[in-house]
Write a protein that holds these residues in place. Structure first.
Motif, PDB file in Angstrom:
ATOM      1  N   ASP A 159       0.806  -1.222   0.000  1.00  9.90           N
ATOM      2  CA  ASP A 159       0.000   0.000   0.000  1.00  9.90           C
ATOM      3  C   ASP A 159       0.838   1.270   0.000  1.00  9.90           C
ATOM      4  O   ASP A 159       0.293   2.381   0.056  1.00  9.90           O
ATOM      5  N   GLY A 160       2.181   1.099  -0.004  1.00  7.89           N
ATOM      6  CA  GLY A 160       3.046   2.266  -0.062  1.00  7.89           C
ATOM      7  C   GLY A 160       3.230   2.977   1.253  1.00  7.89           C
ATOM      8  O   GLY A 160       3.774   4.085   1.306  1.00  7.89           O
ATOM      9  N   SER A 161       2.771   2.371   2.356  1.00 10.29           N
ATOM     10  CA  SER A 161       2.872   3.027   3.661  1.00 10.29           C
ATOM     11  C   SER A 161       4.237   2.872   4.306  1.00 10.29           C
ATOM     12  O   SER A 161       4.479   3.415   5.382  1.00 10.29           O
ATOM     13  N   GLY A 162       5.115   2.097   3.697  1.00  9.39           N
ATOM     14  CA  GLY A 162       6.462   1.957   4.212  1.00  9.39           C
ATOM     15  C   GLY A 162       6.683   0.676   4.994  1.00  9.39           C
ATOM     16  O   GLY A 162       5.860  -0.248   4.997  1.00  9.39           O
ATOM     17  N   TRP A 163       7.811   0.637   5.677  1.00  9.40           N
ATOM     18  CA  TRP A 163       8.226  -0.568   6.390  1.00  9.40           C
ATOM     19  C   TRP A 163       7.584  -0.638   7.767  1.00  9.40           C
ATOM     20  O   TRP A 163       7.350   0.386   8.410  1.00  9.40           O
ATOM     21  N   TYR A 164       7.349  -1.888   8.249  1.00 14.57           N
ATOM     22  CA  TYR A 164       6.773  -2.077   9.577  1.00 14.57           C
ATOM     23  C   TYR A 164       7.239  -3.432  10.130  1.00 14.57           C
ATOM     24  O   TYR A 164       7.591  -4.343   9.371  1.00 14.57           O
ATOM     25  N   PRO A 165       7.274  -3.605  11.467  1.00 14.22           N
ATOM     26  CA  PRO A 165       7.682  -4.881  12.056  1.00 14.22           C
ATOM     27  C   PRO A 165       6.690  -5.980  11.705  1.00 14.22           C
ATOM     28  O   PRO A 165       5.475  -5.770  11.714  1.00 14.22           O
ATOM     29  N   GLY A 166       7.227  -7.160  11.396  1.00 13.48           N
ATOM     30  CA  GLY A 166       6.373  -8.295  11.080  1.00 13.48           C
ATOM     31  C   GLY A 166       6.124  -9.158  12.292  1.00 13.48           C
ATOM     32  O   GLY A 166       6.533  -8.847  13.414  1.00 13.48           O
ATOM     33  N   GLY A 167       5.423 -10.262  12.085  1.00 13.43           N
ATOM     34  CA  GLY A 167       5.018 -11.084  13.209  1.00 13.43           C
ATOM     35  C   GLY A 167       5.736 -12.411  13.302  1.00 13.43           C
ATOM     36  O   GLY A 167       5.227 -13.320  13.980  1.00 13.43           O
ATOM     37  N   PHE A 168       6.906 -12.551  12.677  1.00 13.58           N
ATOM     38  CA  PHE A 168       7.610 -13.832  12.755  1.00 13.58           C
ATOM     39  C   PHE A 168       7.932 -14.177  14.206  1.00 13.58           C
ATOM     40  O   PHE A 168       8.378 -13.326  14.977  1.00 13.58           O
ATOM     41  N   SER A 169       7.715 -15.437  14.565  1.00 13.98           N
ATOM     42  CA  SER A 169       7.978 -15.893  15.924  1.00 13.98           C
ATOM     43  C   SER A 169       8.855 -17.131  15.880  1.00 13.98           C
ATOM     44  O   SER A 169       8.512 -18.122  15.248  1.00 13.98           O
ATOM     45  N   GLY A 170      10.022 -17.052  16.504  1.00 16.46           N
ATOM     46  CA  GLY A 170      10.923 -18.196  16.572  1.00 16.46           C
ATOM     47  C   GLY A 170      11.686 -18.186  17.873  1.00 16.46           C
ATOM     48  O   GLY A 170      11.700 -17.191  18.606  1.00 16.46           O
ATOM     49  N   ASP A 171      12.312 -19.302  18.188  1.00 20.53           N
ATOM     50  CA  ASP A 171      13.078 -19.386  19.425  1.00 20.53           C
ATOM     51  C   ASP A 171      14.318 -18.501  19.366  1.00 20.53           C
ATOM     52  O   ASP A 171      14.777 -18.100  18.294  1.00 20.53           O
ATOM     53  N   LYS A 172      14.877 -18.248  20.542  1.00 25.90           N
ATOM     54  CA  LYS A 172      16.166 -17.577  20.599  1.00 25.90           C
ATOM     55  C   LYS A 172      17.201 -18.488  19.939  1.00 25.90           C
ATOM     56  O   LYS A 172      17.197 -19.705  20.152  1.00 25.90           O
ATOM     57  N   ALA A 173      18.074 -17.909  19.130  1.00 27.81           N
ATOM     58  CA  ALA A 173      19.049 -18.693  18.359  1.00 27.81           C
ATOM     59  C   ALA A 173      20.463 -18.288  18.746  1.00 27.81           C
ATOM     60  O   ALA A 173      20.683 -17.214  19.330  1.00 27.81           O
ATOM     61  N   PRO A 174      21.460 -19.134  18.446  1.00 30.88           N
ATOM     62  CA  PRO A 174      22.847 -18.732  18.693  1.00 30.88           C
ATOM     63  C   PRO A 174      23.174 -17.459  17.926  1.00 30.88           C
ATOM     64  O   PRO A 174      22.623 -17.198  16.851  1.00 30.88           O
ATOM     65  N   GLY A 175      24.065 -16.670  18.467  1.00 35.84           N
ATOM     66  CA  GLY A 175      24.434 -15.423  17.816  1.00 35.84           C
ATOM     67  C   GLY A 175      24.956 -15.643  16.415  1.00 35.84           C
ATOM     68  O   GLY A 175      25.724 -16.579  16.148  1.00 35.84           O
ATOM     69  N   GLN A 176      24.516 -14.780  15.497  1.00 36.74           N
ATOM     70  CA  GLN A 176      24.902 -14.826  14.080  1.00 36.74           C
ATOM     71  C   GLN A 176      24.507 -16.145  13.419  1.00 36.74           C
ATOM     72  O   GLN A 176      25.180 -16.635  12.515  1.00 36.74           O
ATOM     73  N   THR A 177      23.424 -16.723  13.877  1.00 35.27           N
ATOM     74  CA  THR A 177      22.924 -17.931  13.239  1.00 35.27           C
ATOM     75  C   THR A 177      22.587 -17.655  11.778  1.00 35.27           C
ATOM     76  O   THR A 177      22.198 -16.539  11.412  1.00 35.27           O
ATOM     77  N   GLN A 178      22.754 -18.653  10.931  1.00 35.60           N
ATOM     78  CA  GLN A 178      22.440 -18.494   9.524  1.00 35.60           C
ATOM     79  C   GLN A 178      20.925 -18.442   9.322  1.00 35.60           C
ATOM     80  O   GLN A 178      20.177 -19.169   9.975  1.00 35.60           O
ATOM     81  N   ILE A 179      20.466 -17.582   8.415  1.00 33.08           N
ATOM     82  CA  ILE A 179      19.047 -17.425   8.124  1.00 33.08           C
ATOM     83  C   ILE A 179      18.850 -17.468   6.615  1.00 33.08           C
ATOM     84  O   ILE A 179      19.618 -16.893   5.854  1.00 33.08           O
ATOM     85  N   GLY A 180      17.813 -18.180   6.189  1.00 29.45           N
ATOM     86  CA  GLY A 180      17.424 -18.198   4.787  1.00 29.45           C
ATOM     87  C   GLY A 180      15.918 -18.168   4.676  1.00 29.45           C
ATOM     88  O   GLY A 180      15.203 -18.525   5.627  1.00 29.45           O
ATOM     89  N   ALA A 181      15.410 -17.734   3.520  1.00 29.16           N
ATOM     90  CA  ALA A 181      13.959 -17.642   3.382  1.00 29.16           C
ATOM     91  C   ALA A 181      13.564 -17.624   1.915  1.00 29.16           C
ATOM     92  O   ALA A 181      14.350 -17.227   1.044  1.00 29.16           O
ATOM     93  N   PHE A 182      12.321 -18.058   1.630  1.00 26.87           N
ATOM     94  CA  PHE A 182      11.694 -17.907   0.321  1.00 26.87           C
ATOM     95  C   PHE A 182      10.182 -17.998   0.498  1.00 26.87           C
ATOM     96  O   PHE A 182       9.681 -18.309   1.587  1.00 26.87           O
ATOM     97  N   PHE A 183       9.460 -17.724  -0.573  1.00 29.51           N
ATOM     98  CA  PHE A 183       8.005 -17.851  -0.544  1.00 29.51           C
ATOM     99  C   PHE A 183       7.593 -19.039  -1.387  1.00 29.51           C
ATOM    100  O   PHE A 183       8.136 -19.281  -2.466  1.00 29.51           O
ATOM    101  N   ALA A 184       6.611 -19.783  -0.885  1.00 32.12           N
ATOM    102  CA  ALA A 184       6.103 -20.969  -1.576  1.00 32.12           C
ATOM    103  C   ALA A 184       4.712 -20.662  -2.108  1.00 32.12           C
ATOM    104  O   ALA A 184       3.715 -20.734  -1.377  1.00 32.12           O
ATOM    105  N   GLY A 185       4.650 -20.308  -3.383  1.00 31.32           N
ATOM    106  CA  GLY A 185       3.369 -19.939  -3.974  1.00 31.32           C
ATOM    107  C   GLY A 185       2.420 -21.095  -4.116  1.00 31.32           C
ATOM    108  O   GLY A 185       1.187 -20.903  -4.136  1.00 31.32           O
ATOM    109  N   SER A 186       2.925 -22.318  -4.187  1.00 32.66           N
ATOM    110  CA  SER A 186       2.054 -23.477  -4.360  1.00 32.66           C
ATOM    111  C   SER A 186       1.206 -23.730  -3.120  1.00 32.66           C
ATOM    112  O   SER A 186       0.216 -24.469  -3.190  1.00 32.66           O
TER     113      SER A 186
END
Length: 709
Positions: free
Chosen positions: A591-618
């Protein structure tokens, strides 16, 4: 009558073959060693001739023994040098257009040796200034190698990073009188340093030195013998034992000489099993590996042979008698040539002669199978040189199974071109970037493409593509930690415009990238932490590169993942680790309103843990986030029905292991690439929401555990 280091390591970087490509033998001269006991790590590869010559003791005319490094000889032209310095300058820098071993008999060979010696020792134009200038140039390398040793850098690998001074050495020797070749010209006719020719050259010089000693001039005899010992030392270098150097000499086509250099470099680095006349067996390495622990036994034997050689000079001086060449003590210590040429060597010879005259040459049929004992006569020198260069197998460190593939703790970047086709990028041990291509279900061999040579150690990586893979963009940091863009257009790699912005990145930053298309064209977004800032910075290309939004403060060195998807308009999500060690999500809506915090919820991880992501349209445009938990398992978090659900992908792995997820066909097929303990690049797979299963070994590792590198 007047009387008077081998570093065969000049790497070729271009398929164009010149005299410079075939330099054999530049051994720099060592600093004084005070005759210290032989210990690994004390001396440099530069010492291959200079060190060995100065590591012995000399018995002077009055019977006093002194370290060779402490005794100065003044040659007839005024040059003041040690035994080792003469040793290092001999043959590689000083000689004539007439190789010693080509003499028709012992008398002519002796005359040729004396003529070669006189190019160093006799008065002539530019001497001794020429030799003094050469020694000053070589001292630069002495200092650099000593620093590498001080820093506990592996000498055989560190030496390859030293500056190439071949052009300086050629310039210093270019205006020599007729009959005295320049530095590079001498390298083209240097078979005196190889095999039977080295034995002939040493015998000629050693015999001449003993005759001078018998006539009462011990100092002159020692300088002659120091010159001769260069060829004896070459007889302890694996690359000099079975290389058919004279047969691989082109009077016009120097590609043949380059072929000899490749065989020499291969044998020196990988080593040969040898025996001496006493039946003693050991592994002999060569140039560049003198200081490696593996060559310590060979080094001790070589020094013992040089000591025996010098002792015979003193014995001749005292007794007025000289042994015959068949009774020279050094040859009882040195490797027997036939043992090095045993066809059962683990390392198959790159070239071999099939006739007694050494004219008919066969080449190993597969250059990159160093264990294969199959040969072909269907080869050309020029094509062989081109193939050796392009293969990357002759870049140091040279190993029997080829270059080490993945460097320990390498980062990964994956971009999927189309269904069952992708590219995986990771860093090799030389600092370059390797590409593994997965084309229509089949993995191809890793290649050094893109030809990145300036990447920072353990550089972060990100990759994107469009136009069915005809356009690829790779992002990394160079040695100055400046953000770089490398562009592949229809298979050709060139530098990208982002590199010109000189964006200074934090040395421990991650890089995330994505692209999307609309009616206005292709749009690219890059995310990283800049130098001096913990905030995540966005860079945008909607036709040209500009600085974008500044996202929240994150943990220093956080891994970053970024995805784009179209749900009622284009939306972005960026995943990162906050200072409290929880993984966060930051979103930009359509909507062009800019950036905002999302709702991802995960456990506390080791510092500098590797992160990856993608979207699954199927599965209805749901995000999938991958990260490593405190148990060193790769965890998959999937958002379904508004809730995040987690499951284990693979593990436990070595703490800090990097990985990268990828998908095709809108998430029906998922792949995660990671590094195993032996540094191999492995794949774990999931298809149509089934169970995870082990996939291919994508890239080879060093075969060593992470703790050994």
């Amino acid at each position: 009558m007047s009387f008077e280091t081998s570093r065969d390591d000049i790497p070729s970087s271009s398929p164009t073959v010149t005299g410079k490509n075939v330099v054999f033998g530049r051994t720099v001269v060592p600093v004084p060693l005070r005759n210290k006991p032989l210990k690994w790590g004390m001396f440099g590869e530069y010492a291959e001739h200079g060190f060995i010559g100065d590591a012995i003791n000399l018995t002077l005319a009055g019977g006093k023994k002194v370290p060779a490094s402490d005794h100065k000889f003044k040659l007839t032209n005024g040059l003041v040098v040690t035994y080792g310095q003469i040793n290092g300058l001999a043959g590689d820098f000083y000689g004539t257009t007439k190789p010693i071993s080509d003499g028709k008999d012992a008398q002519e060979q002796s005359a040729r040796f004396i003529a070669a010696y006189n190019t160093l020792a006799a008065p002539r134009w530019r001497q001794p200034k020429e030799a003094q200038s050469i020694l000053r140039v070589l001292q630069t390398e002495v200092d650099a190698v000593n620093k590498a040793l001080h820093d506990h850098t592996n000498p055989s690998e560190a030496y390859n990073k030293l500056p190439d001074v071949s052009a300086k050495l050629q310039w210093l020797t270019l205006a020599r009188p007729f009959g005295i070749p320049s530095y590079l010209s001498l390298a083209l006719i240097n078979w005196d340093h190889f095999g039977e020719h080295a034995r002939i050259a040493y015998n000629a010089g050693h015999a001449a030195a003993m005759q001078v000693a018998i006539h009462g001039d011990l100092e002159l005899a020692y300088t002659l013998n120091a010159f001769a010992d260069h060829f004896l030392e070459d007889s302890f270098s694996a690359g000099h034992l079975r290389t058919p150097r004279k047969a691989l000499h082109g009077t016009v086509n120097v590609a043949y000489d380059a072929c000899a250099k490749y065989m020499h470099d291969e044998d020196c680095a990988i080593g040969l099993t040898v025996k001496n006349l006493a039946g003693e067996s050991w592994t002999c390495y060569g140039d560049k590996r003198v200081l490696d622990k593996e060559d310590a036994e060979n080094l001790r034997r070589c020094v013992a042979a040089i000591q025996a050689s010098a002792d015979e000079i003193y014995e001749a001086f005292v007794t007025k008698n000289a042994p015959s060449s068949s009774n020279y003590k050094a040859w009882t210590i040195a490797p027997v040539l036939e043992s090095a040429r045993d066809p059962n060597q683990t390392l198959s010879a790159l070239f071999r002669c099939t006739d007694p005259e050494g004219k008919d040459l066969e080449r190993r049929s597969l250059l990159k199978n160093r264990r294969l004992r199959e040969y072909t006569t269907s080869w050309t020198a020029a094509q062989t040189v081109k193939d050796c260069i392009s293969s990357g197998w002759w870049k140091y460190p040279i190993t029997i199974d080829g270059p080490r593939k993945g460097v320990p703790w390498t980062d990964f970047a994956v971009t999927t071109l189309r269904n069952k086709s992708s590219r995986v990028y990771y860093q090799n041990s030389l600092g370059g970037i390797l590409e593994n291509a997965h084309i229509d279900g089949q993995w191809e061999e890793a290649v050094n493409s893109p030809s990145v040579s300036d990447a920072a150690p353990f550089t972060p990586l990100a990759a994107i593509n469009w136009d069915d893979g005809n356009q690829i963009r790779l992002y990394y940091l160079n040695a100055e930690y400046t953000l770089q863009e490398y562009c592949c257009v229809d298979g050709e790699w060139t530098a990208g415009a982002l590199s010109t912005l000189n964006i200074a990145a934090a040395p421990n930053t991650s890089i995330a990238a994505f692209q999307y298309e609309d009616d206005e064209g292709v749009h690219i977004r890059i995310y990283l932490q800049e130098a001096g800032s913990f905030e995540i910075q966005e860079y945008c290309n909607d036709g040209s590169w500009v600085r974008g939004a500044t996202l929240p403060t994150a943990l220093s060195g956080t891994s970053i993942a970024a995805v784009v998807y179209d749900m009622d308009g284009v939306q972005f999500r960026v995943y990162y680790q906050a200072p409290d060690l929880y993984i966060r999500e930051h979103c930009m809506g359509s909507d062009g309103s800019g950036w905002y915090p999302g709702g991802f919820s995960g456990d506390k991880a080791p510092g500098q843990t590797q992160i990856g992501a993608f979207f699954a349209g199927s599965r209805g445009d749901v995000p999938e986030v991958y990260w490593m938990n405190i148990d060193n398992d790769i965890i998959r978090s999937v958002q379904t029905d508004g809730c995040w659900r987690t499951s284990k992908v693979v593990g436990p792995l070595t703490r800090g292991t990097r990985f990268a997820p990828a998908q095709w066909d809108d998430g029906k097929h998922v792949r995660v690439y990671y590094q195993a303990e032996d540094n191999c690049v492995l794949e774990v797979c999931k298809d149509d929401n089934g169970e995870w299963y082990a996939g291919s070994t994508v890239g080879e590792g060093s075969g060593e555990s992470d703790t050994t590198d």
